[in-house]
Design an enzyme around this catalytic site. Sequence first.
Site, PDB file in Angstrom:
ATOM      1  CG  ASP A 175      53.463  45.314  52.139  1.00  0.00           C
ATOM      2  OD1 ASP A 175      53.766  44.955  51.009  1.00  0.00           O
ATOM      3  OD2 ASP A 175      54.165  46.070  52.837  1.00  0.00           O
ATOM      4  CB  ALA A 176      49.200  41.876  56.019  1.00  0.00           C
TER       5      ALA A 176
ATOM      6  CE  LYS B  28      48.211  43.999  43.302  1.00  0.00           C
ATOM      7  NZ  LYS B  28      49.418  44.651  43.780  1.00  0.00           N
TER       8      LYS B  28
ATOM      9  CE  LYS C 290      45.705  43.565  34.334  1.00  0.00           C
ATOM     10  NZ  LYS C 290      47.006  43.836  33.731  1.00  0.00           N
TER      11      LYS C 290
ATOM     12  CB  CYS D  51      67.909  20.986  82.645  1.00  0.00           C
ATOM     13  SG  CYS D  51      66.589  20.155  81.739  1.00  0.00           S
TER      14      CYS D  51
ATOM     15  CB  CYS E 253      66.065  16.923  84.813  1.00  0.00           C
ATOM     16  SG  CYS E 253      67.667  17.386  84.127  1.00  0.00           S
TER      17      CYS E 253
HETATM   18  S1  IVH Z   1      47.047  46.377  36.110  1.00  0.00           S
HETATM   19  C1  IVH Z   1      44.335  49.398  35.122  1.00  0.00           C
HETATM   20  N1  IVH Z   1      48.399  44.149  36.331  1.00  0.00           N
HETATM   21  O1  IVH Z   1      49.351  46.517  41.269  1.00  0.00           O
HETATM   22  C2  IVH Z   1      44.994  48.606  36.161  1.00  0.00           C
HETATM   23  N2  IVH Z   1      48.779  45.841  37.927  1.00  0.00           N
HETATM   24  O2  IVH Z   1      47.401  47.565  43.132  1.00  0.00           O
HETATM   25  C3  IVH Z   1      46.402  48.934  36.295  1.00  0.00           C
HETATM   26  N3  IVH Z   1      50.473  45.279  39.595  1.00  0.00           N
HETATM   27  O3  IVH Z   1      49.746  49.871  40.384  1.00  0.00           O
HETATM   28  C4  IVH Z   1      47.183  47.882  36.967  1.00  0.00           C
HETATM   29  N4  IVH Z   1      50.960  43.297  38.797  1.00  0.00           N
HETATM   30  O4  IVH Z   1      51.790  48.335  40.285  1.00  0.00           O
HETATM   31  C5  IVH Z   1      48.167  45.365  36.846  1.00  0.00           C
HETATM   32  N5  IVH Z   1      49.547  42.141  36.371  1.00  0.00           N
HETATM   33  C6  IVH Z   1      49.323  43.345  36.883  1.00  0.00           C
HETATM   34  C7  IVH Z   1      49.994  43.822  38.017  1.00  0.00           C
HETATM   35  C8  IVH Z   1      49.691  45.084  38.515  1.00  0.00           C
HETATM   36  C9  IVH Z   1      51.236  44.185  39.741  1.00  0.00           C
HETATM   37  C10 IVH Z   1      50.505  46.430  40.497  1.00  0.00           C
HETATM   38  C11 IVH Z   1      50.628  47.746  39.790  1.00  0.00           C
HETATM   39  C12 IVH Z   1      49.448  48.534  40.236  1.00  0.00           C
HETATM   40  C13 IVH Z   1      49.113  47.876  41.523  1.00  0.00           C
HETATM   41  C14 IVH Z   1      47.673  48.104  41.890  1.00  0.00           C
END
Ligand code: IVH
Length: 668
Positions: free
Chosen positions: A31-32, A113, A286, A404, A407
């Site tokens: 993913d990175a 997340k 948030k 080895c 040696c």
């Molecule tokens: S909020 C309005 N909260 O991350 C924002 N998303 O990169 C909507 N995700 O599509 C997302 N954990 O699949 C939110 N605690 C969390 C999350 C989260 C994972 C995922 C989600 C989102 C993606 C965005």
Amino acid sequence: MDYAANIAQLRAQIEQHNHRYYVLDDPSIPDAEYDKLFRALQALEAQHPELVTIDSPTQRVGGAPLKAFAEVHHRTAMLSLNNAFSEEEVRAFDTRIREALDVTEVEYAVEPKFDGLAVTLSYRDGVFVQGATRGDGSVGEEVTENLRTVQSIPLRLTEAIHDVEIRGEVLMFKRDFAKLNEAQRAKGEKEFVNPRNAAAGALRQLDARITASRRLSFFAYGMGICEGVVLPGQHHLQMDLLRQWGVAVTRQRRVVRGVEGLLAYYREIGTQRAALPFDIDGVVYKVNDTLLQQQLGFVSRAPRFAIAHKFPAEEATTTLLDIEVQVGRTGALTPVARLAPVFVGGVTVTNATLHNEDEIRRKDLRIGDTVVVRRAGDVIPEVARVVLERRPADAREFIMPPVCPVCGSQVAKLPDEAVWRCTGGLYCPAQRKQALLHFASRRAMNIDGLGDKLVEQLVDAHIVKTPADLYKLGLLAMINLDRMGEKSAVNLLAGIEKSKHTTLARFIFALGIRNVGETTAKDLAQHFGSLDNLLAADLERLQQVRDVGPVVAQSMADFLAQAHNREVIAQLRVAGVQWAEHDRQVATTLPLAGQTFVLTGTLATLSRDEAKEKLEALGAKVSGSVSKKTNYVVAGAEAGSKLDKAQELGVTVLDEQQFLALLEKEGA
Ligand code: IVH
């Protein structure tokens, strides 16, 4: 620079990875790296807005829905989140919010997340009627039947809310993932790369029975439409409400104030990450107040009021430059991957052990390959897998050297072992160095100041060949070594001198005999009581020692059969290495034989190890837990639950004074 061509190329690459990831469930890059490509495209498009097209991957969130599932048009779009990868980016986020709202401090709802797949769940009059994946954010796939199999998704809410969409993440717990892969292995089928891919595979099954067998989980993190109830005006209260309705919401969420609160939460979750039952790839911040959220609004497809603070990637790709072979103390030849430096899991990695030849074959690694390197938490970096698509034409297979590399002695492999070993023994400088380091180590002869650089020099300059040579070292020979001042030389000599007074158990352990660890060394010392008794023991006598089986007995006998080993032992004794001997053959004649002690709390005059050593020298057994069989509990300062247990069971408790008096009486 041709920006248009660059952008086109990045888009094509990203599209291809999207397809593999979302449609085929078979990603070829971590993913990175995908994130890197994506951010590069975002940056280029930001510089050249005139080149942005509606079909750019930056303008949509996911991949195309699989054709076999019905399409679902989301009534409210399923949004994405912007990412922050550093503290600076988080500070900039908080500053933007404060400036936009014209306030000095903001309250945030913070959550893990989840590293899974976004889904939306529709409930009508409290009943689960439809579930869908995010898809491209506007159109997803209907996976209602599959979601019904997820235990943490309620089929009916505790309240008959008229119309509500619950948003959250479907994921697979680490333990369910481990079980699934175990089953795949048993069936001889392909294993899943990580829990998220396994969850994606399970969610996209056309046959819901297969989904059910794979045990998915769900956590809610938000809502779409909500009619029939007045929602509280704060995100965290809305989550509390969902919980009341019977929906799974994580316990790891908090409410914090200001950017320092965000960063403290990030660190807190970072330390818990490895112990959590599911994978997370960061935390989400948030703005808590939903009116302020509305005021802030959205940019493109992501809210302005939220951001994902990602953890350093645990996987990254790099080039396998070479495979070198290291020789260990027991002569084991260990292949080590030399890697082009790569930043992963928060550190730069340049090499990783490949364990043995079979492991290289199993992973199908070739020199020149692009490989995925993994480092999770504090775990040692490992080469997880090869990216076959990127194998260059001139990739070379690894061949174990027949001799080895240090040696030149023959290498050999026992039929039931995976490792090759150098047969050179102490003739091999690599083994000699490791043997000396082991001899000097803290739990063996405990020689202060004899580190690896010094051992290296002493062996390379042919000053020291065997442990006995250490005791022949003079000041002059040492001062001539690199980076060795007079003071350190004097200190080292003092350390060597001090090590002469030791115990038989430490001495046996220090010899570095294969399969003879610290515990076995203690058992041997206790059983034989003196070195002469041990040296005279044959295979049969060795096997009579408690916990010594045929393998250990054979290693010991092999060691003793070598004249040069006996010679080194003799020299060490001549040099003055000594210990208290109990010249009795059977341990039961020792004063504390048959008695079990438990140590708890801190003693003022002895370390735990020293106390243990003294007791064992007198024939006692030292155990870690109190039971009815315990004879004495020695309680130092701040003794804990073991003391309570002793009192409960009526075991005799000794304080430090009484303990020291006992040792003295028994002659320790
Ligand atoms: S909020 C309005 N909260 O991350 C924002 N998303 O990169 C909507 N995700 O599509 C997302 N954990 O699949 C939110 N605690 C969390 C999350 C989260 C994972 C995922 C989600 C989102 C993606 C965005």
